[in-house]
Design a protein around this motif. Structure first.
Motif, PDB file in Angstrom:
ATOM      1  N   LEU A 183       3.532  -2.083  -8.988  1.00 31.49           N
ATOM      2  CA  LEU A 183       4.144  -2.492  -7.728  1.00 31.49           C
ATOM      3  C   LEU A 183       3.107  -3.079  -6.778  1.00 31.49           C
ATOM      4  CD1 LEU A 183       6.521   0.541  -7.120  1.00 31.49           C
ATOM      5  CD2 LEU A 183       7.077  -1.670  -8.127  1.00 31.49           C
ATOM      6  N   LYS A 184       1.940  -2.468  -6.736  1.00 31.65           N
ATOM      7  CA  LYS A 184       0.868  -2.918  -5.857  1.00 31.65           C
ATOM      8  C   LYS A 184       0.433  -4.333  -6.227  1.00 31.65           C
ATOM      9  CE  LYS A 184      -3.266  -2.249  -6.887  1.00 31.65           C
ATOM     10  NZ  LYS A 184      -4.615  -1.928  -7.221  1.00 31.65           N
ATOM     11  N   SER A 185       0.210  -4.592  -7.488  1.00 39.34           N
ATOM     12  CA  SER A 185      -0.256  -5.907  -7.920  1.00 39.34           C
ATOM     13  C   SER A 185       0.759  -6.993  -7.599  1.00 39.34           C
ATOM     14  CB  SER A 185      -0.552  -5.906  -9.412  1.00 39.34           C
ATOM     15  OG  SER A 185      -1.613  -5.029  -9.691  1.00 39.34           O
ATOM     16  N   ARG A 186       2.018  -6.711  -7.808  1.00 38.78           N
ATOM     17  CA  ARG A 186       3.051  -7.695  -7.493  1.00 38.78           C
ATOM     18  C   ARG A 186       3.134  -7.961  -5.996  1.00 38.78           C
ATOM     19  NH1 ARG A 186       8.009  -5.938 -11.485  1.00 38.78           N
ATOM     20  NH2 ARG A 186       6.943  -6.426 -13.430  1.00 38.78           N
TER      21      ARG A 186
ATOM     22  N   THR B 254       0.013   4.524 -12.854  1.00 34.91           N
ATOM     23  CA  THR B 254       0.364   3.205 -13.377  1.00 34.91           C
ATOM     24  C   THR B 254       1.583   2.573 -12.715  1.00 34.91           C
ATOM     25  OG1 THR B 254      -0.725   3.642 -15.470  1.00 34.91           O
ATOM     26  CG2 THR B 254       0.951   1.925 -15.479  1.00 34.91           C
ATOM     27  N   PRO B 255       2.685   3.282 -12.497  1.00 39.46           N
ATOM     28  CA  PRO B 255       3.828   2.628 -11.835  1.00 39.46           C
ATOM     29  C   PRO B 255       3.474   2.054 -10.461  1.00 39.46           C
ATOM     30  CG  PRO B 255       4.488   4.730 -12.774  1.00 39.46           C
ATOM     31  CD  PRO B 255       3.001   4.654 -12.893  1.00 39.46           C
ATOM     32  N   ALA B 256       2.685   2.768  -9.691  1.00 39.77           N
ATOM     33  CA  ALA B 256       2.290   2.274  -8.371  1.00 39.77           C
ATOM     34  C   ALA B 256       1.378   1.065  -8.492  1.00 39.77           C
ATOM     35  CB  ALA B 256       1.602   3.374  -7.569  1.00 39.77           C
ATOM     36  N   GLU B 257       0.542   1.023  -9.515  1.00 39.30           N
ATOM     37  CA  GLU B 257      -0.355  -0.116  -9.708  1.00 39.30           C
ATOM     38  C   GLU B 257       0.427  -1.393 -10.013  1.00 39.30           C
ATOM     39  OE1 GLU B 257      -3.757  -0.461  -9.443  1.00 39.30           O
ATOM     40  OE2 GLU B 257      -3.729   1.536  -8.577  1.00 39.30           O
TER      41      GLU B 257
ATOM     42  N   ILE C  21       0.810  -1.222   0.000  1.00 37.82           N
ATOM     43  CA  ILE C  21       0.000   0.000   0.000  1.00 37.82           C
ATOM     44  C   ILE C  21       0.845   1.275   0.000  1.00 37.82           C
ATOM     45  CG2 ILE C  21      -0.302   0.232   2.494  1.00 37.82           C
ATOM     46  CD1 ILE C  21      -3.275   0.995   1.760  1.00 37.82           C
ATOM     47  N   ALA C  22       2.081   1.201   0.462  1.00 33.26           N
ATOM     48  CA  ALA C  22       2.902   2.418   0.576  1.00 33.26           C
ATOM     49  C   ALA C  22       3.041   3.175  -0.750  1.00 33.26           C
ATOM     50  CB  ALA C  22       4.262   2.084   1.171  1.00 33.26           C
ATOM     51  N   PRO C  23       3.473   2.523  -1.840  1.00 40.36           N
ATOM     52  CA  PRO C  23       3.581   3.290  -3.087  1.00 40.36           C
ATOM     53  C   PRO C  23       2.233   3.762  -3.602  1.00 40.36           C
ATOM     54  CG  PRO C  23       4.072   0.977  -3.494  1.00 40.36           C
ATOM     55  CD  PRO C  23       3.956   1.149  -2.007  1.00 40.36           C
TER      56      PRO C  23
END
Length: 134
Positions: free
Chosen positions: A116-119, A111-114, A51-53
């Motif tokens: 990282l979040k999904s992984r 998009t970049p945070a999404e 959740i951080a990013p």
């Protein structure tokens, strides 16, 4: 001003929404990914993994969406003199165009945070480790 209010409201509403709905998104992601941690290992820490990013980018993503919407609607507010048709003078097309333009800007930020979040949600890895791998 109206633009500043839209920026603050967008940033806060997007962050609050992400904070509240993140565990549901985590469950959805784990259900969709083969080999994910699964429901058996689901706990508070797993619910908020990565959740951080997302929260770091929720502020600018929300602000960019609402701010861009406001800017586009202000730019389209005064129709050309030849536009006398009711449909074009009302705010319906303005809102459609503003929403579409704002979505493009917001998702470019988000998009970049999404990724990282999904992984992090699917595999329980640290979003910061995933950021280094990108």
């Amino acid at each position: 001003t109206k633009l500043c209010a839209a920026l603050v409201a967008g940033a806060l509403s997007k962050s609050f929404r992400d904070l509240l709905l993140y565990p549901l998104d985590t469950l959805k992601t784990q259900a969709q990914v083969p080999g994910a941690a699964g429901f058996k290992e689901f706990n508070f820490r797993a619910a908020y993994a990565g959740i951080a990013p997302v929260l770091l980018l929720s502020l600018p993503a929300g602000a960019s969406y609402f701010g861009t919407t406001e800017l586009i609607e202000m730019a389209l507010a005064s129709p050309a003199p030849y536009m006398t048709d009711w449909f074009f003078v009302t705010s319906i097309p303005h809102s459609l165009v503003a929403g579409a333009g704002a979505s493009v800007i917001s998702w470019a930020v988000r998009t970049p945070a999404e990724v990282l979040k999904s992984r992090a949600q699917a595999f329980g890895t640290s979003p910061w480790q995933e950021a280094k791998r990108l």
